[in-house]
Design a protein around this motif. Structure first.
Motif, PDB file in Angstrom:
ATOM      1  N   ALA A  53       0.836  -1.200   0.000  1.00 55.62           N
ATOM      2  CA  ALA A  53       0.000   0.000   0.000  1.00 55.62           C
ATOM      3  C   ALA A  53       0.873   1.254   0.000  1.00 55.62           C
ATOM      4  O   ALA A  53       0.433   2.325   0.401  1.00 55.62           O
ATOM      5  CB  ALA A  53      -0.924   0.003   1.214  1.00 55.62           C
ATOM      6  N   GLY A  54       2.107   1.106  -0.446  1.00 53.20           N
ATOM      7  CA  GLY A  54       3.041   2.227  -0.472  1.00 53.20           C
ATOM      8  C   GLY A  54       4.243   2.031   0.409  1.00 53.20           C
ATOM      9  O   GLY A  54       5.187   2.828   0.368  1.00 53.20           O
ATOM     10  N   LEU A  74      -4.135  -4.889  14.593  1.00 53.94           N
ATOM     11  CA  LEU A  74      -3.974  -3.851  13.581  1.00 53.94           C
ATOM     12  C   LEU A  74      -4.606  -2.526  14.004  1.00 53.94           C
ATOM     13  O   LEU A  74      -4.202  -1.470  13.524  1.00 53.94           O
ATOM     14  CB  LEU A  74      -4.596  -4.304  12.256  1.00 53.94           C
ATOM     15  CG  LEU A  74      -3.956  -5.542  11.602  1.00 53.94           C
ATOM     16  CD1 LEU A  74      -4.693  -5.884  10.311  1.00 53.94           C
ATOM     17  CD2 LEU A  74      -2.479  -5.327  11.336  1.00 53.94           C
ATOM     18  N   GLY A  75      -5.607  -2.551  14.878  1.00 46.61           N
ATOM     19  CA  GLY A  75      -6.248  -1.328  15.333  1.00 46.61           C
ATOM     20  C   GLY A  75      -5.746  -0.915  16.706  1.00 46.61           C
ATOM     21  O   GLY A  75      -4.751  -1.431  17.213  1.00 46.61           O
ATOM     22  N   SER A 133       5.605  -6.475  11.658  1.00 44.66           N
ATOM     23  CA  SER A 133       5.451  -7.509  10.630  1.00 44.66           C
ATOM     24  C   SER A 133       4.043  -7.620  10.079  1.00 44.66           C
ATOM     25  O   SER A 133       3.856  -7.872   8.890  1.00 44.66           O
ATOM     26  CB  SER A 133       5.886  -8.860  11.190  1.00 44.66           C
ATOM     27  OG  SER A 133       7.256  -8.865  11.499  1.00 44.66           O
ATOM     28  N   LYS A 134       3.019  -7.467  10.910  1.00 44.39           N
ATOM     29  CA  LYS A 134       1.648  -7.671  10.459  1.00 44.39           C
ATOM     30  C   LYS A 134       0.978  -6.375  10.008  1.00 44.39           C
ATOM     31  O   LYS A 134      -0.150  -6.402   9.508  1.00 44.39           O
ATOM     32  CB  LYS A 134       0.812  -8.303  11.586  1.00 44.39           C
ATOM     33  CG  LYS A 134       1.367  -9.624  12.114  1.00 44.39           C
ATOM     34  CD  LYS A 134       1.515 -10.660  11.022  1.00 44.39           C
ATOM     35  CE  LYS A 134       1.930 -12.019  11.574  1.00 44.39           C
ATOM     36  NZ  LYS A 134       3.275 -12.027  12.155  1.00 44.39           N
ATOM     37  N   ALA A 135       1.665  -5.236  10.188  1.00 44.09           N
ATOM     38  CA  ALA A 135       1.076  -3.956   9.805  1.00 44.09           C
ATOM     39  C   ALA A 135       1.773  -3.312   8.619  1.00 44.09           C
ATOM     40  O   ALA A 135       1.133  -2.613   7.826  1.00 44.09           O
ATOM     41  CB  ALA A 135       1.109  -2.982  10.987  1.00 44.09           C
ATOM     42  N   TYR A 139       2.092   5.925   8.788  1.00 44.82           N
ATOM     43  CA  TYR A 139       0.817   5.648   9.445  1.00 44.82           C
ATOM     44  C   TYR A 139      -0.342   5.729   8.437  1.00 44.82           C
ATOM     45  O   TYR A 139      -1.347   5.031   8.585  1.00 44.82           O
ATOM     46  CB  TYR A 139       0.633   6.599  10.617  1.00 44.82           C
ATOM     47  CG  TYR A 139       1.712   6.385  11.657  1.00 44.82           C
ATOM     48  CD1 TYR A 139       1.540   5.452  12.676  1.00 44.82           C
ATOM     49  CD2 TYR A 139       2.929   7.056  11.579  1.00 44.82           C
ATOM     50  CE1 TYR A 139       2.542   5.210  13.594  1.00 44.82           C
ATOM     51  CE2 TYR A 139       3.944   6.813  12.496  1.00 44.82           C
ATOM     52  CZ  TYR A 139       3.742   5.893  13.500  1.00 44.82           C
ATOM     53  OH  TYR A 139       4.754   5.642  14.406  1.00 44.82           O
ATOM     54  N   GLU A 140      -0.162   6.571   7.407  1.00 44.62           N
ATOM     55  CA  GLU A 140      -1.152   6.600   6.335  1.00 44.62           C
ATOM     56  C   GLU A 140      -1.116   5.296   5.541  1.00 44.62           C
ATOM     57  O   GLU A 140      -2.157   4.745   5.172  1.00 44.62           O
ATOM     58  CB  GLU A 140      -0.896   7.801   5.425  1.00 44.62           C
ATOM     59  CG  GLU A 140      -1.100   9.144   6.116  1.00 44.62           C
ATOM     60  CD  GLU A 140      -0.441  10.285   5.359  1.00 44.62           C
ATOM     61  OE1 GLU A 140      -0.109  10.099   4.176  1.00 44.62           O
ATOM     62  OE2 GLU A 140      -0.245  11.359   5.967  1.00 44.62           O
ATOM     63  N   VAL A 141       0.099   4.805   5.277  1.00 41.26           N
ATOM     64  CA  VAL A 141       0.241   3.524   4.589  1.00 41.26           C
ATOM     65  C   VAL A 141      -0.408   2.411   5.409  1.00 41.26           C
ATOM     66  O   VAL A 141      -1.101   1.545   4.876  1.00 41.26           O
ATOM     67  CB  VAL A 141       1.732   3.210   4.332  1.00 41.26           C
ATOM     68  CG1 VAL A 141       1.931   1.741   3.980  1.00 41.26           C
ATOM     69  CG2 VAL A 141       2.269   4.095   3.212  1.00 41.26           C
ATOM     70  N   MET A 142      -0.168   2.431   6.723  1.00 39.58           N
ATOM     71  CA  MET A 142      -0.746   1.404   7.591  1.00 39.58           C
ATOM     72  C   MET A 142      -2.273   1.417   7.506  1.00 39.58           C
ATOM     73  O   MET A 142      -2.909   0.351   7.499  1.00 39.58           O
ATOM     74  CB  MET A 142      -0.279   1.625   9.027  1.00 39.58           C
ATOM     75  CG  MET A 142      -0.610   0.491   9.964  1.00 39.58           C
ATOM     76  SD  MET A 142       0.237   0.630  11.545  1.00 39.58           S
ATOM     77  CE  MET A 142      -0.512   2.129  12.199  1.00 39.58           C
TER      78      MET A 142
END
Length: 466
Positions: A115-116, A283-284, A306-308, A357-360
């Motif tokens: 996602a970037g 993730l949240g 790793s998961k984010a 954080y935007e990518v996440m």
């Protein structure tokens, strides 16, 4: 100002400066703010939104660095003209961001979409080349790594860890390395006992075995381990450590609520064992206080990116109780001197950039799209899932055993993990499988693989051979 206030009110979570920056971005994207429009003075907007002028100034500074705003001395802050598109970078991202069709699909573990983050990592490596020569010639040091540890604290800002300092934190080679570091800091004697949940992350067992520890499981219910059973087994075996995943239990996705966590923490306080909380799959934002907050003298926390973002960099972190911080640092220093300096520089760079954080957020959104496709395809079966958990837990219908189902699925070109992979050999795991979300394949291939699983579920074997 009404436009900004309205959009800010719709953003529920996260630091205020980041929420304000996002509100202004959205207003610009929706053309509610046009190039040349003047933004309110920081004090005026801060008073309206009930935040400090410094918070507003920070949001303005972020957007100015991005090129969305521009400041003019003596005049104020204005919406900037759109910057020219970097077509080469956009092309690189588009190429990375095109999942491929495939007939062989692995749901064995989570696979994140691009996602970037690939472009961000490339840029971070380029920026690393500007570091002073000494940063790439000398051994790691606690002082040199302080900026990276502070960056991790920002990453963990939505986690209820209790009183925490960067000195309590050690960088590790992924979450599994963090688990091993904590066990080395805690376990004592020739045959220590480590407690795990009835179903558990296999890395707990592997790390314990390396330290010649005995692993004992504790019965669970729908909220996690049963406190009475935990106390009985901990007392019987004189356990030193209990390993758990309270926010997102791996593999079932169970969430342990605050009241149950408090009961478990009380048991640990009475019996004197430590708690290791693995929080790698969340993730949240966290939904309850961590064990480290509930049991500040005996609870440890481990997570990773790793998961984010990506598992490729092997960037993780372990957080010790404050009174055990020196012990955790000592284990890391004695074991490997510390994370490689370039990785520490990369950690600092990535985790201090707002773009990360935007990518996440985009990663979460894309994973959610795949999760919902899986839920739609497997509707009607007993399925545990959430938009913010990158795997599903599927209870198999009558007629299927987990091992047999996993073998049948693999014969159809789809890999899943059977419940026995998450249990001790002496345990009696349920007839269930974990399905990791693979967002690196096209949606067409993903849905086709889910359809093949659905066909197996609809047609179980006629009989089970005992």
């Amino acid at each position: 100002m009404d436009t900004i206030s309205g959009r800010f009110a719709q953003i529920e979570k996260g630091p205020k400066y980041r929420a304000l920056a996002q509100a202004i971005r959205e207003a610009i994207a929706a053309e509610e703010l046009a190039p040349g429009d003047k933004l309110p003075p920081v004090r005026e907007l801060g008073w309206t939104l009930q935040m400090t002028p410094g918070t507003v100034a920070r949001a303005y500074a972020i957007l100015t660095d991005e090129g969305a705003l521009k400041g003019e001395v003596g005049r104020g802050t204005f919406v900037a003209e759109p910057a020219p598109v970097d077509s080469a970078r956009d092309l690189r991202w588009a190429q990375h961001n095109q999942p491929q069709d495939t007939d062989t699909v692995s749901f064995f573990s989570t696979k994140l979409p691009d996602a970037g983050q690939v472009a961000l990592i490339h840029d971070a490596y380029r920026r690393m080349a500007e570091n002073p020569v000494g940063a790439l010639l000398n051994y790691p040091s606690a002082q040199a790594y302080e900026p990276a540890r502070r960056a991790v604290l920002r990453w963990l800002s939505d986690t209820a860890l209790g009183v925490v300092s960067h000195d309590d934190l050690v960088l590790s080679h992924g979450g599994q390395s963090g688990v091993s570091l904590v066990m080395q800091a805690v376990l004592k004697g020739s045959r220590p006992v480590v407690l795990v949940e009835e179903l558990f992350y296999p890395g707990f067992r592997r790390a314990a075995q390396l330290l010649r520890a005995q692993v004992v499981s504790v019965p669970m219910d729908s909220q996690g381990v049963i406190p009475e059973a935990l106390e009985e087994i901990a007392t019987k075996h004189d356990a030193q450590l209990f390993c758990t995943s309270a926010e997102v239990h791996n593999p079932t996705g169970i969430f342990t609520p605050h009241a149950r966590r408090q009961q478990i923490a009380d048991v640990a306080a009475r019996r004197g064992f430590h708690i290791l909380e693995d929080d790698c799959y969340r993730l949240g934002a966290s939904r309850a206080a961590s064990y480290r907050a509930l049991l500040p003298e005996q609870a440890w926390y481990v997570s990773s990116i790793s998961k984010a973002l990506t598992p490729a960099l092997r960037i993780g972190f372990a957080v010790a109780p404050q009174q055990h911080s020196a012990a955790l640092r000592r284990v890391a220093e004695y074991g490997f001197f510390g994370l490689a300096h370039p990785l520490a520089i990369l950690t600092q760079d990535l985790l201090t950039r707002d773009e990360t954080y935007e990518v996440m957020d985009r990663v979460r959104a894309e994973l959610s799209r795949y999760i919902r496709a899986a839920v739609n395809g497997l509707g009607g079966f007993e399925l545990s899932w959430s938009d913010e958990i990158p795997f599903l837990w599927l209870q198999l219908p009558e007629g299927w055993r987990a091992g047999a189902f996993a073998q049948a699925a693999e014969a159809q070109g789809v890999q899943v993990r059977a419940a026995e992979d998450f249990a001790l050999r002496s345990g009696t795991p349920p007839h269930a499988v974990r399905i990791g979300i693979n967002a690196q394949i096209s949606m067409r291939s993903f849905e086709a693989a889910i359809a093949r699983l659905r066909a197996l579920l609809d047609n179980p074997p006629e009989q089970i051979v005992v």
